[in-house]
Motif scaffolding. Structure first.
Motif, short mmCIF file in Angstrom:
data_model
loop_
_atom_site.label_atom_id
_atom_site.label_comp_id
_atom_site.label_asym_id
_atom_site.label_seq_id
_atom_site.Cartn_x
_atom_site.Cartn_y
_atom_site.Cartn_z
N ASP A 77 -3.86 18.24 -0.38
CA ASP A 77 -2.59 18.94 -0.65
C ASP A 77 -1.73 18.02 -1.53
O ASP A 77 -0.85 17.31 -1.05
CB ASP A 77 -1.88 19.26 0.66
N ILE A 78 -1.99 18.06 -2.83
CA ILE A 78 -1.36 17.11 -3.74
C ILE A 78 0.16 17.26 -3.77
O ILE A 78 0.91 16.31 -3.62
CB ILE A 78 -1.91 17.28 -5.17
N GLY A 79 0.62 18.49 -3.96
CA GLY A 79 2.04 18.71 -4.19
C GLY A 79 2.93 18.48 -2.99
O GLY A 79 4.11 18.16 -3.13
N ASN A 80 2.38 18.62 -1.78
CA ASN A 80 3.21 18.50 -0.58
C ASN A 80 2.66 17.59 0.50
O ASN A 80 3.42 17.02 1.27
CB ASN A 80 3.42 19.89 0.04
N GLY A 81 1.34 17.44 0.56
CA GLY A 81 0.74 16.73 1.68
C GLY A 81 0.43 15.27 1.44
O GLY A 81 0.08 14.56 2.38
N GLY A 82 0.50 14.79 0.19
CA GLY A 82 0.35 13.37 0.01
C GLY A 82 -0.53 12.88 -1.12
O GLY A 82 -0.33 11.77 -1.61
N GLY A 83 -1.56 13.64 -1.51
CA GLY A 83 -2.48 13.13 -2.52
C GLY A 83 -1.84 12.73 -3.83
O GLY A 83 -2.30 11.85 -4.54
N GLY A 84 -0.76 13.36 -4.13
CA GLY A 84 0.03 13.06 -5.33
C GLY A 84 1.36 13.75 -5.13
O GLY A 84 1.89 13.78 -4.02
N THR A 85 1.88 14.34 -6.20
CA THR A 85 3.14 15.04 -6.03
C THR A 85 3.33 16.03 -7.17
O THR A 85 2.64 15.97 -8.20
CB THR A 85 4.32 14.05 -6.00
N CYS A 86 4.28 16.91 -6.99
CA CYS A 86 4.70 17.80 -8.07
C CYS A 86 5.15 16.95 -9.25
O CYS A 86 5.80 15.92 -9.07
CB CYS A 86 5.82 18.70 -7.58
N THR A 87 4.81 17.37 -10.44
CA THR A 87 5.10 16.58 -11.65
C THR A 87 6.59 16.28 -11.81
O THR A 87 6.97 15.25 -12.38
CB THR A 87 4.59 17.34 -12.89
N LEU A 88 7.42 17.15 -11.33
CA LEU A 88 8.86 16.97 -11.49
C LEU A 88 9.40 15.78 -10.70
O LEU A 88 10.42 15.18 -11.07
CB LEU A 88 9.60 18.23 -11.04
N VAL A 89 8.74 15.44 -9.60
CA VAL A 89 9.34 14.53 -8.62
C VAL A 89 9.50 13.08 -9.11
O VAL A 89 10.60 12.53 -9.03
CB VAL A 89 8.57 14.58 -7.29
N PRO A 90 8.44 12.41 -9.60
CA PRO A 90 8.62 10.99 -9.98
C PRO A 90 9.75 10.75 -10.99
O PRO A 90 10.59 9.86 -10.76
CB PRO A 90 7.25 10.60 -10.55
N PRO A 91 9.82 11.53 -12.10
CA PRO A 91 10.92 11.27 -13.04
C PRO A 91 12.29 11.62 -12.47
O PRO A 91 13.28 10.95 -12.79
CB PRO A 91 10.58 12.15 -14.25
N GLU A 92 12.36 12.64 -11.61
CA GLU A 92 13.66 13.00 -11.03
C GLU A 92 14.14 11.93 -10.05
O GLU A 92 15.35 11.64 -9.99
CB GLU A 92 13.58 14.36 -10.35
N ILE A 93 13.21 11.36 -9.27
CA ILE A 93 13.59 10.26 -8.38
C ILE A 93 14.00 9.04 -9.20
O ILE A 93 14.99 8.36 -8.89
CB ILE A 93 12.42 9.90 -7.44
N SER A 94 13.27 8.77 -10.28
CA SER A 94 13.61 7.64 -11.15
C SER A 94 15.01 7.81 -11.73
O SER A 94 15.79 6.85 -11.79
CB SER A 94 12.59 7.53 -12.28
N GLU A 95 15.33 9.01 -12.18
CA GLU A 95 16.64 9.25 -12.76
C GLU A 95 17.75 8.92 -11.76
O GLU A 95 18.76 8.29 -12.12
CB GLU A 95 16.77 10.71 -13.21
N ARG A 96 17.57 9.32 -10.53
CA ARG A 96 18.56 9.03 -9.50
C ARG A 96 18.70 7.52 -9.28
O ARG A 96 19.80 7.01 -9.09
CB ARG A 96 18.19 9.73 -8.20
N LEU A 97 17.58 6.82 -9.32
CA LEU A 97 17.61 5.37 -9.11
C LEU A 97 18.28 4.66 -10.28
O LEU A 97 19.05 3.71 -10.08
CB LEU A 97 16.18 4.85 -8.92
N TYR A 98 18.01 5.09 -11.50
CA TYR A 98 18.70 4.50 -12.66
C TYR A 98 20.21 4.68 -12.52
O TYR A 98 20.99 3.75 -12.75
CB TYR A 98 18.23 5.17 -13.95
N LYS A 99 20.62 5.88 -12.13
CA LYS A 99 22.04 6.16 -12.00
C LYS A 99 22.67 5.39 -10.85
O LYS A 99 23.88 5.13 -10.86
CB LYS A 99 22.26 7.66 -11.82
N GLU A 100 21.86 5.04 -9.86
CA GLU A 100 22.34 4.27 -8.73
C GLU A 100 22.41 2.77 -9.03
O GLU A 100 22.88 2.00 -8.21
CB GLU A 100 21.43 4.49 -7.51
#
Length: 278
Positions: free
Chosen positions: A185-208
């Motif tokens: 279950d890549i998108g939700n269960g752990g194998g990876g993630t939805c493509t949107l997630v890594p860059p969106e998390i990064s954006e929040r961290l840059y702003k923080e």
């Protein structure tokens, strides 16, 4: 959340505050924003954490593990809804001070009811009051929001490492230590993630002001640009591969990467006065 964000950014980037007074189905746009901010909330009573029911899980269907009902990530995102709609009300000359009062009460309630300082993570609560934890990447969407304080932020970030959420080629949607981790279950269960997630998390961290962690994430997904003709809906984190069995396939993930670089890494921002800063 998405409707509010789209409207908020449209008004901020165009300066078209008159848009908020336009009529849609007998209500102004501003009325619709207030209704969306108050979605499922009891407007006549004190602030409570919303029970989203049994079907609101971020896990794939048919899983034996649960994550539903009173969910910390969905409840926490409500803070930004209140905050942004309150700003729109002020711009429209129709302030609603109760929105930010609700936001502050929500922040207090979220920490008091669901934060576990021992685990340094939020629990969720089922319909019988039982609490459990699901280490989902969705919690990192609360970064760059005043709904969490310094203690919570540091606690959440303590999990964002190679032991739990990071691997050589990206972020996992579920901590590798979570009992619900599912490689398939890549998108939700752990194998990876939805493509949107890594860059969106990064954006929040840059702003923080956390560029080191943000750079770490962006560096691990550089293979997307090197190896893929387009960015599909989900990507693996522990090997170079994409979600070939995923039913949703869209290139919208590339927009999220551009967004992270422009607004996070480069820090380009616009304000309501029409000023742009970098």
């Amino acid at each position: 959340e998405k409707i509010i964000n789209l409207t908020y950014n449209y008004v901020k980037n165009t300066g078209a505050t008159s848009f908020l007074n336009e009529d849609v189905n007998g209500e102004t746009i501003l009325d619709h924003m207030i209704r969306n901010a108050m979605y499922l909330a009891d407007s006549g009573g004190p602030v409570k954490l919303i029970d989203y029911g049994p079907g609101a899980a971020h896990l794939g269907p048919g899983r034996e593990f649960t994550y539903n009902h009173i969910m910390p990530d969905l409840n926490g995102l409500r803070y930004k809804n209140y905050e942004k709609v309150s700003r729109l009300c002020e711009l429209a000359g129709k302030p609603r001070p109760y929105l930010m009062e609700r936001a502050r009460d929500l922040k207090e309630m979220l920490k008091k009811q669901l934060w576990d300082p021992g685990m340094k993570w939020f629990t969720y609560e089922d319909d019988k009051g039982n609490k459990d934890a699901r280490y989902t990447v969705q919690m990192f969407y609360l970064l760059n929001s005043d709904v969490i304080d310094k203690e919570i932020k540091e606690g959440l970030l303590s999990h964002l490492d190679d032991r739990e959420f990071l691997s050589d080629y990206g972020i996992h949607s579920m901590s590798k230590k979570d009992s619900a981790y599912d490689q398939v279950d890549i998108g939700n269960g752990g194998g990876g993630t939805c493509t949107l997630v890594p860059p969106e998390i990064s954006e929040r961290l840059y702003k923080e002001g956390d560029p080191k962690v943000a750079d770490e994430i962006m560096g691990r997904i550089l293979w997307w640009g090197r190896r893929l003709p387009y960015f599909g809906e989900s990507q693996f984190a522990n090997e170079i591969d994409y979600g070939q069995d995923t039913t949703l396939q869209a290139d919208i993930g590339s927009a999220a990467v551009a967004q992270s670089i422009l607004f996070g890494m480069f820090g380009i921002s616009a304000d309501f006065n029409g000023n742009i800063s970098i």
